[in-house]
Design a protein around this motif. Structure first.
Motif, PDB file in Angstrom:
ATOM      1  N   PRO A   4      87.162 -39.607 -42.018  1.00  9.80           N
ATOM      2  CA  PRO A   4      87.711 -39.313 -40.645  1.00  9.80           C
ATOM      3  C   PRO A   4      88.631 -40.189 -40.140  1.00  9.80           C
ATOM      4  O   PRO A   4      88.886 -41.188 -40.677  1.00  9.80           O
ATOM      5  CB  PRO A   4      86.442 -39.360 -39.966  1.00  9.80           C
ATOM      6  CG  PRO A   4      85.511 -40.335 -40.384  1.00  9.80           C
ATOM      7  CD  PRO A   4      85.770 -40.170 -41.805  1.00  9.80           C
ATOM      8  N   MET A  85      84.070 -30.807 -30.603  1.00  9.62           N
ATOM      9  CA  MET A  85      84.169 -31.443 -31.934  1.00  9.62           C
ATOM     10  C   MET A  85      83.294 -32.700 -32.002  1.00  9.62           C
ATOM     11  O   MET A  85      82.864 -33.332 -30.967  1.00  9.62           O
ATOM     12  CB  MET A  85      85.489 -32.163 -32.172  1.00  9.62           C
ATOM     13  CG  MET A  85      86.543 -30.733 -32.008  1.00  9.62           C
ATOM     14  SD  MET A  85      86.274 -29.698 -33.501  1.00  9.62           S
ATOM     15  CE  MET A  85      87.251 -30.735 -34.749  1.00  9.62           C
ATOM     16  N   ALA A  88      83.581 -38.452 -34.878  1.00  9.80           N
ATOM     17  CA  ALA A  88      83.078 -39.143 -36.149  1.00  9.80           C
ATOM     18  C   ALA A  88      82.858 -40.634 -35.808  1.00  9.80           C
ATOM     19  O   ALA A  88      82.206 -41.329 -36.714  1.00  9.80           O
ATOM     20  CB  ALA A  88      83.894 -38.751 -37.368  1.00  9.80           C
ATOM     21  N   PHE A  97      88.196 -37.343 -34.991  1.00 15.37           N
ATOM     22  CA  PHE A  97      87.981 -36.061 -35.823  1.00 15.37           C
ATOM     23  C   PHE A  97      87.913 -35.892 -37.237  1.00 15.37           C
ATOM     24  O   PHE A  97      88.708 -36.702 -37.692  1.00 15.37           O
ATOM     25  CB  PHE A  97      88.933 -35.120 -35.199  1.00 15.37           C
ATOM     26  CG  PHE A  97      89.503 -34.619 -33.847  1.00 15.37           C
ATOM     27  CD1 PHE A  97      90.571 -34.209 -33.414  1.00 15.37           C
ATOM     28  CD2 PHE A  97      88.065 -34.501 -33.124  1.00 15.37           C
ATOM     29  CE1 PHE A  97      90.833 -33.723 -31.965  1.00 15.37           C
ATOM     30  CE2 PHE A  97      88.257 -33.956 -31.841  1.00 15.37           C
ATOM     31  CZ  PHE A  97      89.598 -33.591 -31.220  1.00 15.37           C
ATOM     32  N   ASP A  98      86.661 -35.236 -37.659  1.00 15.41           N
ATOM     33  CA  ASP A  98      86.585 -35.258 -39.101  1.00 15.41           C
ATOM     34  C   ASP A  98      87.838 -34.545 -39.742  1.00 15.41           C
ATOM     35  O   ASP A  98      88.159 -33.336 -39.106  1.00 15.41           O
ATOM     36  CB  ASP A  98      85.331 -35.113 -39.422  1.00 15.41           C
ATOM     37  CG  ASP A  98      85.191 -35.079 -41.045  1.00 15.41           C
ATOM     38  OD1 ASP A  98      85.630 -33.964 -41.589  1.00 15.41           O
ATOM     39  OD2 ASP A  98      84.547 -36.008 -41.669  1.00 15.41           O
ATOM     40  N   SER A  99      88.384 -35.185 -40.546  1.00 14.11           N
ATOM     41  CA  SER A  99      89.767 -34.417 -41.065  1.00 14.11           C
ATOM     42  C   SER A  99      89.291 -32.915 -41.722  1.00 14.11           C
ATOM     43  O   SER A  99      90.169 -31.981 -41.385  1.00 14.11           O
ATOM     44  CB  SER A  99      90.644 -34.958 -42.162  1.00 14.11           C
ATOM     45  OG  SER A  99      89.716 -35.543 -43.139  1.00 14.11           O
ATOM     46  N   LEU A 100      88.186 -32.883 -42.432  1.00  8.77           N
ATOM     47  CA  LEU A 100      87.830 -31.558 -42.932  1.00  8.77           C
ATOM     48  C   LEU A 100      87.547 -30.538 -41.980  1.00  8.77           C
ATOM     49  O   LEU A 100      88.053 -29.563 -42.008  1.00  8.77           O
ATOM     50  CB  LEU A 100      86.674 -31.903 -44.004  1.00  8.77           C
ATOM     51  CG  LEU A 100      86.910 -32.582 -45.551  1.00  8.77           C
ATOM     52  CD1 LEU A 100      85.918 -32.646 -46.078  1.00  8.77           C
ATOM     53  CD2 LEU A 100      88.117 -31.793 -46.007  1.00  8.77           C
ATOM     54  N   ASP A 101      86.818 -31.066 -40.882  1.00 10.05           N
ATOM     55  CA  ASP A 101      86.203 -30.467 -39.704  1.00 10.05           C
ATOM     56  C   ASP A 101      87.667 -29.656 -38.962  1.00 10.05           C
ATOM     57  O   ASP A 101      87.688 -28.641 -38.604  1.00 10.05           O
ATOM     58  CB  ASP A 101      85.349 -30.904 -38.657  1.00 10.05           C
ATOM     59  CG  ASP A 101      84.166 -31.301 -39.227  1.00 10.05           C
ATOM     60  OD1 ASP A 101      83.674 -30.682 -40.384  1.00 10.05           O
ATOM     61  OD2 ASP A 101      83.228 -32.143 -38.665  1.00 10.05           O
ATOM     62  N   LEU A 102      88.648 -30.613 -38.657  1.00  3.49           N
ATOM     63  CA  LEU A 102      89.587 -30.210 -38.000  1.00  3.49           C
ATOM     64  C   LEU A 102      90.361 -29.281 -38.906  1.00  3.49           C
ATOM     65  O   LEU A 102      91.025 -28.273 -38.318  1.00  3.49           O
ATOM     66  CB  LEU A 102      90.535 -31.579 -37.884  1.00  3.49           C
ATOM     67  CG  LEU A 102      91.617 -31.446 -36.563  1.00  3.49           C
ATOM     68  CD1 LEU A 102      91.047 -31.020 -35.507  1.00  3.49           C
ATOM     69  CD2 LEU A 102      92.491 -32.733 -36.453  1.00  3.49           C
ATOM     70  N   ALA A 104      89.604 -27.297 -41.003  1.00  2.00           N
ATOM     71  CA  ALA A 104      88.792 -25.848 -41.093  1.00  2.00           C
ATOM     72  C   ALA A 104      88.857 -25.063 -39.625  1.00  2.00           C
ATOM     73  O   ALA A 104      89.252 -23.982 -39.527  1.00  2.00           O
ATOM     74  CB  ALA A 104      87.308 -26.171 -41.338  1.00  2.00           C
ATOM     75  N   LEU A 105      89.125 -25.958 -38.540  1.00  2.00           N
ATOM     76  CA  LEU A 105      89.247 -25.355 -37.463  1.00  2.00           C
ATOM     77  C   LEU A 105      90.609 -24.716 -37.188  1.00  2.00           C
ATOM     78  O   LEU A 105      90.936 -23.678 -36.785  1.00  2.00           O
ATOM     79  CB  LEU A 105      89.261 -26.249 -36.206  1.00  2.00           C
ATOM     80  CG  LEU A 105      89.456 -26.003 -34.751  1.00  2.00           C
ATOM     81  CD1 LEU A 105      88.529 -24.648 -34.420  1.00  2.00           C
ATOM     82  CD2 LEU A 105      89.280 -26.833 -33.843  1.00  2.00           C
ATOM     83  N   GLU A 108      90.772 -21.558 -39.013  1.00  2.00           N
ATOM     84  CA  GLU A 108      90.001 -20.413 -38.226  1.00  2.00           C
ATOM     85  C   GLU A 108      91.105 -20.081 -37.303  1.00  2.00           C
ATOM     86  O   GLU A 108      91.117 -18.856 -37.070  1.00  2.00           O
ATOM     87  CB  GLU A 108      88.665 -20.950 -37.686  1.00  2.00           C
ATOM     88  CG  GLU A 108      88.183 -19.882 -37.119  1.00  2.00           C
ATOM     89  CD  GLU A 108      86.709 -20.606 -36.399  1.00  2.00           C
ATOM     90  OE1 GLU A 108      85.978 -19.722 -35.656  1.00  2.00           O
ATOM     91  OE2 GLU A 108      86.716 -21.758 -36.292  1.00  2.00           O
TER      92      GLU A 108
END
Length: 202
Positions: A4, A85, A88, A97-102, A104-105, A108
């Motif tokens: 993150p 969010m 992390a 922010f976790d980079s993968l979560d961000l 993915a957002l 989307e």
């Protein structure tokens, strides 16, 4: 696992196995990056249910900082869809922010033709005003940057500071916050069509 990264208003892309920081106005897509259109207004208009949900998130995560995004149709300046969010970092002084979560957002949002209208986070021991770190990371001039301070009551009942800012080229400008029960149904496009109809009938 991608680590993150500390951020306020930045997108995450992948390059050579590392997270790379790019402006939040550019959203990663399969064919490249798209930029958001400038907002016309200087007032944050937000539904009460969204405002209350942001405050509840800030109180729930206290004494750590909370963070999230409110997405809306691209170019509309309509804060419609709250996305909480996870911080992390789990820290009371900064958030990540976790980079993968961000990523993915953002993918989307791109699929839904949305963009971040509001980027929010909380301060747990200081006023609801952007820190030097917040200002330095504010690379998107079109976003509303919402700060919530839980310093007075923490996660207990009681009022909080809820303020919104524009941050452009390091200049911080506070803007009014208009809390409404429901956002107006007419969009800019609807109003333009209505104007054209009136003109054609006259």
């Amino acid at each position: 696992m991608v680590q993150p990264f500390r951020c306020n208003t930045i997108d995450a892309t992948r390059a050579r196995g590392k997270a790379v920081l790019t402006p939040i106005s550019q959203v990663a897509t399969g064919s490249g990056l798209r930029s958001a259109a400038p907002y016309a207004g200087r007032v944050l208009r937000i539904e009460r249910v969204t405002r209350d949900a942001i405050v509840a998130h800030a109180k729930r995560d206290h004494p750590d900082e909370a963070c999230g995004i409110v997405a809306g149709p691209a170019g509309s300046d309509r804060a419609e869809r709250l996305v909480e969010m996870v911080n992390a970092a789990g820290s009371p002084t900064f958030y990540e922010f976790d980079s993968l979560d961000l990523l993915a957002l953002y993918r989307e949002m791109d699929d839904r033709d949305e963009e971040p209208v509001v980027v929010y986070h909380s301060h747990t021991a200081t006023e609801a005003y952007p820190s030097r770190t917040d200002i330095g990371l504010a690379s998107e001039p079109n976003a509303h940057y919402v700060l919530v301070s839980t310093r007075e009551h923490g996660n207990n009942e009681g009022p909080v500071e809820f303020r919104s800012y524009r941050i452009v080229d390091g200049v911080v400008t506070e803007e009014p916050v208009e809390v409404v029960e429901q956002l107006p149904t007419n969009t800019v496009a609807d109003e333009a069509v209505a104007d054209e109809t009136v003109e054609s009938e006259s």
